[in-house]
Design a protein around this motif. Structure first.
Motif, PDB file in Angstrom:
ATOM      1  N   PHE A 247       0.805  -1.227   0.000  1.00 48.00           N
ATOM      2  CA  PHE A 247       0.000   0.000   0.000  1.00 48.00           C
ATOM      3  C   PHE A 247       0.838   1.277   0.000  1.00 48.00           C
ATOM      4  O   PHE A 247       0.607   2.189  -0.794  1.00 48.00           O
ATOM      5  N   LEU A 251       0.876   4.182  -2.863  1.00 46.10           N
ATOM      6  CA  LEU A 251       0.555   5.578  -2.561  1.00 46.10           C
ATOM      7  C   LEU A 251       1.612   6.508  -3.138  1.00 46.10           C
ATOM      8  O   LEU A 251       1.299   7.574  -3.690  1.00 46.10           O
ATOM      9  N   PHE A 254       1.223   6.745  -6.935  1.00 52.11           N
ATOM     10  CA  PHE A 254       0.161   7.680  -7.319  1.00 52.11           C
ATOM     11  C   PHE A 254       0.737   9.079  -7.533  1.00 52.11           C
ATOM     12  O   PHE A 254       0.388   9.781  -8.482  1.00 52.11           O
ATOM     13  N   ARG A 268      -7.728  -2.165  -0.860  1.00 50.51           N
ATOM     14  CA  ARG A 268      -6.848  -1.071  -1.271  1.00 50.51           C
ATOM     15  C   ARG A 268      -7.618   0.251  -1.366  1.00 50.51           C
ATOM     16  O   ARG A 268      -7.087   1.309  -1.009  1.00 50.51           O
ATOM     17  N   TRP A 269      -8.862   0.190  -1.843  1.00 49.62           N
ATOM     18  CA  TRP A 269      -9.661   1.417  -1.941  1.00 49.62           C
ATOM     19  C   TRP A 269      -9.923   1.998  -0.556  1.00 49.62           C
ATOM     20  O   TRP A 269      -9.879   3.223  -0.364  1.00 49.62           O
ATOM     21  N   GLN A 271      -7.999   1.636   2.068  1.00 51.09           N
ATOM     22  CA  GLN A 271      -6.730   2.202   2.539  1.00 51.09           C
ATOM     23  C   GLN A 271      -6.474   3.562   1.891  1.00 51.09           C
ATOM     24  O   GLN A 271      -6.036   4.504   2.560  1.00 51.09           O
ATOM     25  N   LEU A 272      -6.740   3.662   0.596  1.00 53.81           N
ATOM     26  CA  LEU A 272      -6.521   4.931  -0.108  1.00 53.81           C
ATOM     27  C   LEU A 272      -7.462   6.012   0.428  1.00 53.81           C
ATOM     28  O   LEU A 272      -7.055   7.161   0.622  1.00 53.81           O
TER      29      LEU A 272
END
Length: 274
Positions: A247, A251, A254, A268-269, A271-272
């Motif tokens: 993760f 990040l 990104f 993952r969504w 966490q984001l």
């Protein structure tokens, strides 16, 4: 696939098809460069071919450029190719090699190499390292030496080789992982691959050549291979190899590539979002 890659190379030229992320830096590969590398890879694959034994290629690796070059070269020029699930046990890998009759195996990372070493004595398979130092393994060819095979091929007329690819021949087999009993192989011919590609394009008309994908889903699964990898090429978009599926690494990716498309599992969504 070969006609698609050639057309995209001619149309998009220096536009980035791949972003490669390493140590906080991004290196790009252009559409034009990709097609050249795919052709050079195909030359090397065809060079030592025994006419009496069909060439069948296996790929056992994490997501990386050289593994993709092998896959695209095979898909482009009609060489049967089998991406082996990297999370397979050595026993399952052995089964897949026998079941699909793999005679050339490309290995990409230490974990995959360790699994291969546990079963290598059971198989008569030529092995090539995508990234590994071949001095650490027995009877394995490194990538640079593999590419030099292409120099022994007297002629490689792209049009001739592309024209020999049959629409209904078995082009690739994708095996399940994590199931009971032996892995199950899903067979695709070129018509299957094309229909899959156009069906997804019709379902998602908003995706275009302006998009940038950030991808960590494994290329031995249909979603990562057909939707993200082949899809980004089809749309003329840019596929970014995530440096790691972790993760914190994603990040940071990104921030580096600023993707417009990211496909992920729900965890993952969350966490984001947090």
């Amino acid at each position: 696939t070969g006609y698609l890659l050639r057309q995209r190379a001619e149309f998009y030229k220096e536009k980035s098809v791949f972003n490669l992320i390493k140590d906080g830096k991004v290196r790009s590969v252009s559409y034009k460069s990709l097609w050249l590398q795919v052709k050079n890879t195909a030359r090397a694959l065809f060079a030592p071919k025994n006419e009496n034994i069909p060439l069948v290629v296996g790929i056992l690796t994490d997501n990386q450029l050289r593994g993709v070059l092998i896959d695209l070269a095979c898909l482009s020029f009609g060489i049967r190719v089998i991406p082996i699930p990297r999370n397979s046990t050595p026993e399952n890998i052995s089964y897949i090699i026998n079941h699909s009759e793999i005679n050339n195996l490309f290995i990409g990372d230490k974990e995959s190499a360790q699994k291969w070493m546990a079963i290598k004595d059971l198989h008569q398979v030529r092995t090539i390292a995508l990234e590994l130092d071949e001095n650490n393994l027995l009877d394995i060819t490194n990538w640079d030496h593999f590419l030099k095979y292409g120099n022994t091929l007297q002629e490689f007329d792209t049009d001739v080789f592309l024209s020999k690819v049959e629409m209904h021949d078995i082009q690739t087999i994708m095996y399940t992982s994590g199931t009971t009993a032996n892995p199950k192989g899903i067979v695709f011919n070129n018509l299957n691959i094309m229909s899959k590609r156009f069906a997804r394009a019709l379902a998602l008309p908003e995706i275009s050549s302006d998009d940038v994908f950030l991808c960590y889903l494994p290329l031995f699964h249909t979603f990562g291979r057909y939707f993200e990898l082949m899809g980004s090429i089809f749309w003329g978009a840019t596929y970014s190899f995530a440096e790691s599926p972790a993760f914190n690494s994603l990040l940071n990716d990104f921030k580096l590539v600023k993707p417009s498309i990211f496909i992920s599992i729900p965890k993952r969504w969350v966490q984001l979002h947090n």
